[in-house]
Scaffold this motif. Structure first.
Motif, PDB file in Angstrom:
ATOM      1  N   PHE A 287       0.861  -1.189   0.000  1.00 22.31           N
ATOM      2  CA  PHE A 287       0.000   0.000   0.000  1.00 22.31           C
ATOM      3  C   PHE A 287       0.894   1.234   0.000  1.00 22.31           C
ATOM      4  CE2 PHE A 287       0.498  -1.719   4.277  1.00 22.31           C
ATOM      5  CZ  PHE A 287       0.989  -0.638   4.994  1.00 22.31           C
ATOM      6  N   VAL A 288       0.328   2.368  -0.404  1.00 19.10           N
ATOM      7  CA  VAL A 288       1.106   3.611  -0.492  1.00 19.10           C
ATOM      8  C   VAL A 288       0.556   4.618   0.508  1.00 19.10           C
ATOM      9  CG1 VAL A 288       1.928   5.450  -2.014  1.00 19.10           C
ATOM     10  CG2 VAL A 288       1.562   3.158  -2.934  1.00 19.10           C
ATOM     11  N   VAL A 289       1.455   5.180   1.334  1.00 19.00           N
ATOM     12  CA  VAL A 289       1.073   6.128   2.393  1.00 19.00           C
ATOM     13  C   VAL A 289       1.531   7.532   1.991  1.00 19.00           C
ATOM     14  CG1 VAL A 289       1.239   6.664   4.852  1.00 19.00           C
ATOM     15  CG2 VAL A 289       1.412   4.284   4.087  1.00 19.00           C
ATOM     16  N   PRO A 290       0.644   8.557   2.070  1.00 17.77           N
ATOM     17  CA  PRO A 290       1.024   9.920   1.676  1.00 17.77           C
ATOM     18  C   PRO A 290       2.181  10.477   2.502  1.00 17.77           C
ATOM     19  CG  PRO A 290      -1.355   9.756   1.991  1.00 17.77           C
ATOM     20  CD  PRO A 290      -0.758   8.484   2.503  1.00 17.77           C
ATOM     21  N   ARG A 291       2.947  11.340   1.865  1.00 19.25           N
ATOM     22  CA  ARG A 291       4.128  11.944   2.503  1.00 19.25           C
ATOM     23  C   ARG A 291       3.773  12.656   3.812  1.00 19.25           C
ATOM     24  NH1 ARG A 291       8.520  15.259  -0.572  1.00 19.25           N
ATOM     25  NH2 ARG A 291       9.910  15.803   1.125  1.00 19.25           N
ATOM     26  N   ALA A 292       2.688  13.467   3.812  1.00 16.40           N
ATOM     27  CA  ALA A 292       2.335  14.259   5.003  1.00 16.40           C
ATOM     28  C   ALA A 292       2.082  13.356   6.204  1.00 16.40           C
ATOM     29  CB  ALA A 292       1.102  15.121   4.717  1.00 16.40           C
ATOM     30  N   ALA A 293       1.387  12.233   5.971  1.00 17.34           N
ATOM     31  CA  ALA A 293       1.093  11.304   7.070  1.00 17.34           C
ATOM     32  C   ALA A 293       2.376  10.658   7.582  1.00 17.34           C
ATOM     33  CB  ALA A 293       0.109  10.236   6.603  1.00 17.34           C
ATOM     34  N   LEU A 294       3.271  10.274   6.682  1.00 23.92           N
ATOM     35  CA  LEU A 294       4.532   9.644   7.095  1.00 23.92           C
ATOM     36  C   LEU A 294       5.407  10.609   7.881  1.00 23.92           C
ATOM     37  CD1 LEU A 294       5.478   7.554   3.949  1.00 23.92           C
ATOM     38  CD2 LEU A 294       4.737   6.701   6.177  1.00 23.92           C
ATOM     39  N   SER A 295       5.376  11.867   7.488  1.00 23.07           N
ATOM     40  CA  SER A 295       6.142  12.886   8.213  1.00 23.07           C
ATOM     41  C   SER A 295       5.665  12.983   9.656  1.00 23.07           C
ATOM     42  CB  SER A 295       5.990  14.234   7.499  1.00 23.07           C
ATOM     43  OG  SER A 295       6.754  15.205   8.130  1.00 23.07           O
ATOM     44  N   GLU A 296       4.346  12.896   9.870  1.00 23.10           N
ATOM     45  CA  GLU A 296       3.787  12.934  11.231  1.00 23.10           C
ATOM     46  C   GLU A 296       4.121  11.647  11.994  1.00 23.10           C
ATOM     47  OE1 GLU A 296       2.892  15.591  12.412  1.00 23.10           O
ATOM     48  OE2 GLU A 296       2.506  16.744  10.596  1.00 23.10           O
ATOM     49  N   VAL A 297       4.040  10.498  11.317  1.00 18.65           N
ATOM     50  CA  VAL A 297       4.378   9.227  11.962  1.00 18.65           C
ATOM     51  C   VAL A 297       5.823   9.265  12.446  1.00 18.65           C
ATOM     52  CG1 VAL A 297       4.738   6.744  11.578  1.00 18.65           C
ATOM     53  CG2 VAL A 297       2.681   7.852  10.694  1.00 18.65           C
ATOM     54  N   GLU A 298       6.714   9.798  11.621  1.00 13.07           N
ATOM     55  CA  GLU A 298       8.131   9.890  11.990  1.00 13.07           C
ATOM     56  C   GLU A 298       8.314  10.714  13.269  1.00 13.07           C
ATOM     57  OE1 GLU A 298      12.422  11.239  10.031  1.00 13.07           O
ATOM     58  OE2 GLU A 298      10.562  11.978   9.180  1.00 13.07           O
TER      59      GLU A 298
END
Length: 368
Positions: free
Chosen positions: A192-203
Motif C-alpha cells: 500500500f502507499v502512504v502519503p508523505r504528510a502522514a509519514l512525516s507525522e508518523v516519523e
C-alpha cells in the motif's frame, strides 16, 4: 463534561492532535480539536486527509464531548503552570483551571466534527518504533511533489513474507529501505502507499521504543503508536515497479567512505546556488574521484579517495540529489555501481546485508 488531568500529559496530547488540524476550512469545526471524555480522555484532529487521535489518562467525572479551537486551546494548555488541569463545560462554555490561572472559552458542537474513518483490517504489520522512524527518515526525501502522479507523492510499503520494504521515488532518484518485521497478519504479500504528510507525522510521533502496528484497510491505513492513532487515506494507482527499475548488472564498482565523499560534495556545493545551478562533474579514476563544478561566481575542484577502478568514467550529478542519498545512507562505507555516464548510479552498503539501496539519475554534462 468534567475531568482533571496532568498538565504535561494534556499538553503533549493537544500538541500531537493539533498536527492533523486543518489550518483553514469551510467547516469551522475542522480547525478545532474534538475533546471526548468517556472514562478516558480522547483528543482528535482531522483534516479529511490525516486524522490523529491521542488518548490520555484523566479523572473523568462527567462524560461529554466538545470541539475547541486548536490554536486557542493549545496556547492555553501550553502556558498553564505545571499542575493538575481542571476542565468543566456547561453547554458550549468551557472553564479551564490550573493553579491560580483560569480561562473561560467557547466551544462548538461536536456533531459538526467529521467522523474519523474506521479501518477494517485487511492486513497488518508490527515493527519497533525506532526502526519505522529510521526507515521513513531514510526514504522520505525521495518522495515526489509532482501532483500529476499522485501515487508517487507517498512511499510504498511492500510486505513480502516477514520483510517490509519502504520505497520512495520522484523521477530523478529512488530510495529503498528493507527490514525484518516483528509480526504480520493477513496475506503473505501485500502493499500500500502512504502519503508523505502522514509519514512525516508518523516519523515525529515515533519517539519511544515500543512496537508500532500498521493496519491496512480498503481505503485507509492506520498507525497505532502507543496511545496515539494516526489514520490516513491510501494513495491509489500503479506504483513504479521498483525491482525492475534498479539496474544490478553494473560493470563499474567502487567503494567510498560516506563522510569523506559527502564532505567533498559539500565543499563543491558552495559554488552552486538556487540561481546559479550547475552539475557536479565526477571523474572516477583508479583509487580516487575528481569532482569539479563551474558557475558564474567561479569554479571549484576536489579529490576524494576510493577503492576500486572507476575506469575513467565521467558522470554528472545534481549536487542535492547525490548528497541527500549519502546523508540518508545508514552505513560508513558505500558501494557505488555504474554502467555509463548516462545510466543511473546505484548506492548500496559496502559490507553486510543490503538493507538499503539508493539510485540517482545522472545529469547530462556539456563538453569541456
Amino acid at each position: 463534561m468534567k475531568f482533571s488531568c496532568e498538565k504535561a500529559l494534556l499538553s503533549t496530547a493537544v500538541s500531537v492532535a493539533s498536527r492533523a488540524v486543518a489550518i483553514k476550512s469551510s467547516i469551522p469545526a475542522m480547525e478545532g480539536i474534538l475533546v471526548e471524555a468517556e472514562g478516558q480522555l480522547r483528543l482528535t484532529g482531522y483534516n479529511l486527509e490525516t486524522g490523529i487521535q491521542a488518548t490520555v489518562p484523566a479523572d473523568v467525572t462527567e462524560w461529554g464531548s466538545l470541539v475547541l479551537s486548536a490554536r486557542l486551546f493549545g496556547e492555553i494548555v501550553r502556558k498553564l503552570p505545571d499542575d493538575v488541569v481542571y476542565f468543566s463545560s456547561n453547554g458550549y462554555m468551557v472553564n479551564i483551571k490550573c493553579g491560580q490561572s483560569e480561562f473561560n472559552i467557547l466551544g462548538t458542537d461536536p456533531e459538526e466534527f467529521p467522523e474519523l474513518p474506521s479501518v477494517e483490517q485487511q492486513n497488518a504489520l508490527t515493527l519497533p518504533q525506532p526502526m519505522l522512524r529510521t526507515m521513513i527518515g531514510q526514504t522520505l526525501f525521495a518522495v515526489s511533489d509532482n501532483e500529476s502522479r499522485p501515487v508517487h507523492t507517498g512511499s510504498l510499503f511492500d510486505v513480502e513474507k516477514d520483510t517490509l520494504t519502504v520505497v520512495s521515488v520522484d523521477g530523478y532518484r529512488l530510495a529503498l529501505r528493507k527490514e525484518k518485521l516483528v509480526e504480520r497478519k493477513g496475506a503473505e504479500n501485500f502493499s500500500f502507499v502512504v502519503p508523505r504528510a502522514a509519514l512525516s507525522e508518523v516519523e515525529k510521533i515515533c519517539s519511544g521504543e515500543e512496537n508500532v502496528t500498521v493496519t491496512q484497510g480498503a481505503r485507509h491505513v492506520m498507525f497505532q503508536i502507543g496511545s496515539i492513532l494516526l489514520v490516513c487515506r491510501r494513495l491509489e494507482g500503479e506504483f513504479l515497479p521498483y525491482k525492475n527499475a534498479i539496474p544490478r548488472n553494473n560493470s563499474i564498482h567502487v567503494e567510498v567512505e560516506t563522510r569523506a565523499l559527502l564532505a567533498s560534495l559539500e565543499r563543491m556545493s558552495i559554488m552552486i546556488t538556487e540561481k546559479l545551478k550547475s552539475p557536479l562533474r565526477c571523474q572516477f579514476q583508479n583509487d580516487q574521484v575528481y569532482i569539479s563544478t563551474k558557475t558564474a561566481i567561479g569554479d571549484a575542484h576536489d579529490t576524494c579517495p576510493l577503492k576500486g577502478d572507476g575506469q575513467a568514467l565521467e558522470i554528472g550529478f545534481n549536487n542535492k540529489y547525490l548528497m541527500d542519498a549519502l546523508k540518508a545512507a545508514p552505513a560508513d562505507k558505500l558501494r557505488m555501481e555504474f554502467t555509463s555516464g548516462v545510466a543511473p548510479c546505484v548506492i548500496l552498503p559496502a559490507e553486510g546485508e543490503e538493507n538499503f539501496i539508493y539510485m540517482v539519475l545522472p545529469v547530462r554534462l556539456k563538453a569541456n
